[in-house]
Design a protein around this motif. Structure first.
Motif, PDB file in Angstrom:
ATOM      1  N   GLU A 252       1.084  -7.199   7.763  1.00 28.48           N
ATOM      2  CA  GLU A 252      -0.324  -7.474   7.501  1.00 28.48           C
ATOM      3  C   GLU A 252      -1.174  -6.781   8.559  1.00 28.48           C
ATOM      4  N   ASP A 253      -2.437  -6.598   8.237  1.00 27.33           N
ATOM      5  CA  ASP A 253      -3.312  -5.913   9.195  1.00 27.33           C
ATOM      6  C   ASP A 253      -4.287  -6.859   9.877  1.00 27.33           C
ATOM      7  N   GLY A 254      -4.091  -8.171   9.690  1.00 21.99           N
ATOM      8  CA  GLY A 254      -4.940  -9.148  10.372  1.00 21.99           C
ATOM      9  C   GLY A 254      -6.373  -9.149   9.916  1.00 21.99           C
ATOM     10  N   GLY A 255      -6.644  -8.620   8.720  1.00 22.14           N
ATOM     11  CA  GLY A 255      -7.992  -8.617   8.180  1.00 22.14           C
ATOM     12  C   GLY A 255      -8.739  -7.319   8.399  1.00 22.14           C
ATOM     13  N   GLU A 256      -8.078  -6.334   8.980  1.00 27.82           N
ATOM     14  CA  GLU A 256      -8.736  -5.057   9.260  1.00 27.82           C
ATOM     15  C   GLU A 256      -9.275  -4.406   7.992  1.00 27.82           C
ATOM     16  N   SER A 257      -8.548  -4.537   6.892  1.00 27.94           N
ATOM     17  CA  SER A 257      -8.983  -3.935   5.633  1.00 27.94           C
ATOM     18  C   SER A 257      -9.596  -4.958   4.692  1.00 27.94           C
TER      19      SER A 257
ATOM     20  N   THR B 263      -1.363  -6.691   0.225  1.00 26.11           N
ATOM     21  CA  THR B 263      -0.203  -6.225   0.986  1.00 26.11           C
ATOM     22  C   THR B 263       0.903  -5.710   0.071  1.00 26.11           C
ATOM     23  N   GLY B 264       0.838  -6.085  -1.214  1.00 25.77           N
ATOM     24  CA  GLY B 264       1.888  -5.717  -2.159  1.00 25.77           C
ATOM     25  C   GLY B 264       2.972  -6.766  -2.279  1.00 25.77           C
ATOM     26  N   LEU B 265       2.734  -7.961  -1.752  1.00 26.13           N
ATOM     27  CA  LEU B 265       3.750  -9.013  -1.649  1.00 26.13           C
ATOM     28  C   LEU B 265       4.528  -9.235  -2.947  1.00 26.13           C
ATOM     29  N   VAL B 266       3.820  -9.532  -4.039  1.00 22.47           N
ATOM     30  CA  VAL B 266       4.493  -9.917  -5.285  1.00 22.47           C
ATOM     31  C   VAL B 266       5.239  -8.729  -5.889  1.00 22.47           C
ATOM     32  N   GLY B 267       4.574  -7.575  -5.933  1.00 20.21           N
ATOM     33  CA  GLY B 267       5.216  -6.395  -6.479  1.00 20.21           C
ATOM     34  C   GLY B 267       6.446  -5.990  -5.679  1.00 20.21           C
TER      35      GLY B 267
ATOM     36  N   LEU C 114      -1.811   0.423   3.312  1.00 26.54           N
ATOM     37  CA  LEU C 114      -1.062  -0.762   3.721  1.00 26.54           C
ATOM     38  C   LEU C 114       0.066  -1.050   2.731  1.00 26.54           C
ATOM     39  N   MET C 115      -0.213  -0.910   1.449  1.00 29.53           N
ATOM     40  CA  MET C 115       0.830  -1.113   0.447  1.00 29.53           C
ATOM     41  C   MET C 115       1.943  -0.088   0.616  1.00 29.53           C
ATOM     42  N   GLU C 116       1.575   1.162   0.871  1.00 30.14           N
ATOM     43  CA  GLU C 116       2.583   2.206   1.057  1.00 30.14           C
ATOM     44  C   GLU C 116       3.435   1.936   2.298  1.00 30.14           C
ATOM     45  N   ARG C 117       2.800   1.406   3.333  1.00 34.70           N
ATOM     46  CA  ARG C 117       3.538   1.059   4.559  1.00 34.70           C
ATOM     47  C   ARG C 117       4.592  -0.003   4.274  1.00 34.70           C
ATOM     48  N   ASN C 118       4.220  -1.008   3.464  1.00 36.81           N
ATOM     49  CA  ASN C 118       5.167  -2.073   3.148  1.00 36.81           C
ATOM     50  C   ASN C 118       6.255  -1.605   2.194  1.00 36.81           C
ATOM     51  N   ILE C 119       5.935  -0.679   1.316  1.00 35.65           N
ATOM     52  CA  ILE C 119       6.958  -0.090   0.454  1.00 35.65           C
ATOM     53  C   ILE C 119       8.031   0.586   1.302  1.00 35.65           C
ATOM     54  N   GLN C 120       7.601   1.325   2.314  1.00 32.02           N
ATOM     55  CA  GLN C 120       8.545   2.002   3.199  1.00 32.02           C
ATOM     56  C   GLN C 120       9.315   1.000   4.055  1.00 32.02           C
TER      57      GLN C 120
END
Length: 253
Positions: free
Chosen positions: A39-44, A90-94, A122-128
């Motif tokens: 997570e980004d802590g609300g940055e986005s 964040t992409g959590l469910v996907g 952020l989603m791409e970061r979590n995918i990786q």
């Protein structure tokens, strides 16, 4: 675009219990190896955090998926080859679905996590982070805008939709976005055989009723209660619905 979505970041007061930094989520051991979310802590904006409705939707998917995705539901015989998550953040469910596909199902299912442009990195970061680059793809999707060819029904053929399953968690929060979200849901179901839509939602304000009252013109809103942690989430005013398109688009809906 900014004129429509300006203020999207100031949606609701964040819940007190947040997952900041890299967090492993195994959902009581049902997802192994555990999901990793940064997570980004609300940055986005509020989308850069894990929210309780997303956790509910993950719990449901994990509980109801045995041999394949949602195999233990009334949709158990339906193949889900293309899954779209709206307002993924964040992409959590996907990512949860993607990990199931990678480590358990191997059904060649593709999962698309989508949100506004500033959340795509952020989603791409979590995918990786979860190493699901083959199973999960991050895409920009603005509610209310025309759907891309990846997600819209095939041109000139309302009988076929590119998407089999739509997942949405904590997407009902900003009043000015209600008609935009509704438009996207209508566009996604503008076909004879529409996708299954599962929506997890935390009740925060009375104004949220406006969204559900409005979409009942074109959707049956069916609450899902048959999962183990239903009472736990109910105490936190968090619900799970299936949205079923009422009318065929050929009738002019």
């Amino acid at each position: 675009m900014d004129g429509i979505f300006g203020g999207f970041e100031d949606l609701v007061v964040p819940r007190l219990e947040e997952h900041l930094g890299q967090t492993d989520l195994s959902f009581g051991g049902k997802l192994l190896p555990a999901l990793k979310i940064c997570e980004d802590g609300g940055e986005s904006g509020c989308g850069g955090k894990v929210w309780i409705a997303g956790e509910l939707l993950c719990e449901y998917v994990l509980e109801k998926s045995n041999d394949h995705l949602l195999s233990k539901t009334i949709h158990g015989k339906r193949p889900f080859k293309k899954v779209l998550e709206l307002g993924s953040g964040t992409g959590l469910v996907g990512l949860c679905v993607g990990l199931l596909e990678k480590n358990k199902f191997h059904d060649n299912t593709k999962v698309y996590v989508t949100d506004i442009d500033k959340l795509v990195p952020l989603m791409e970061r979590n995918i990786q982070l979860d190493k699901v680059q083959y199973e999960v793809l991050a895409r920009e999707l603005w509610w209310g805008e025309p759907l891309s060819a990846d997600f819209s029904p095939q041109e000139g053929d309302l009988q076929t939709n590119n998407v089999d399953l739509v997942l949405a968690a904590d997407c009902v929060y900003l009043e000015k976005a209600f008609p935009l979200l509704e438009r996207t849901l209508l566009d996604l179901t503008n076909c004879i055989s529409p996708p299954v839509i599962l929506m997890a939602y935390k009740k925060r304000r009375k104004a949220d009723k406006q969204f559900f009252n409005k979409i009942k013109k074109n959707f049956d809103v069916l609450e899902i209660t048959d999962f183990i942690k239903f009472n736990y989430y109910l105490k936190q005013k968090t619900h799970l619905f299936q949205l079923v398109r009422k009318c065929s688009p050929r009738s002019g809906a």
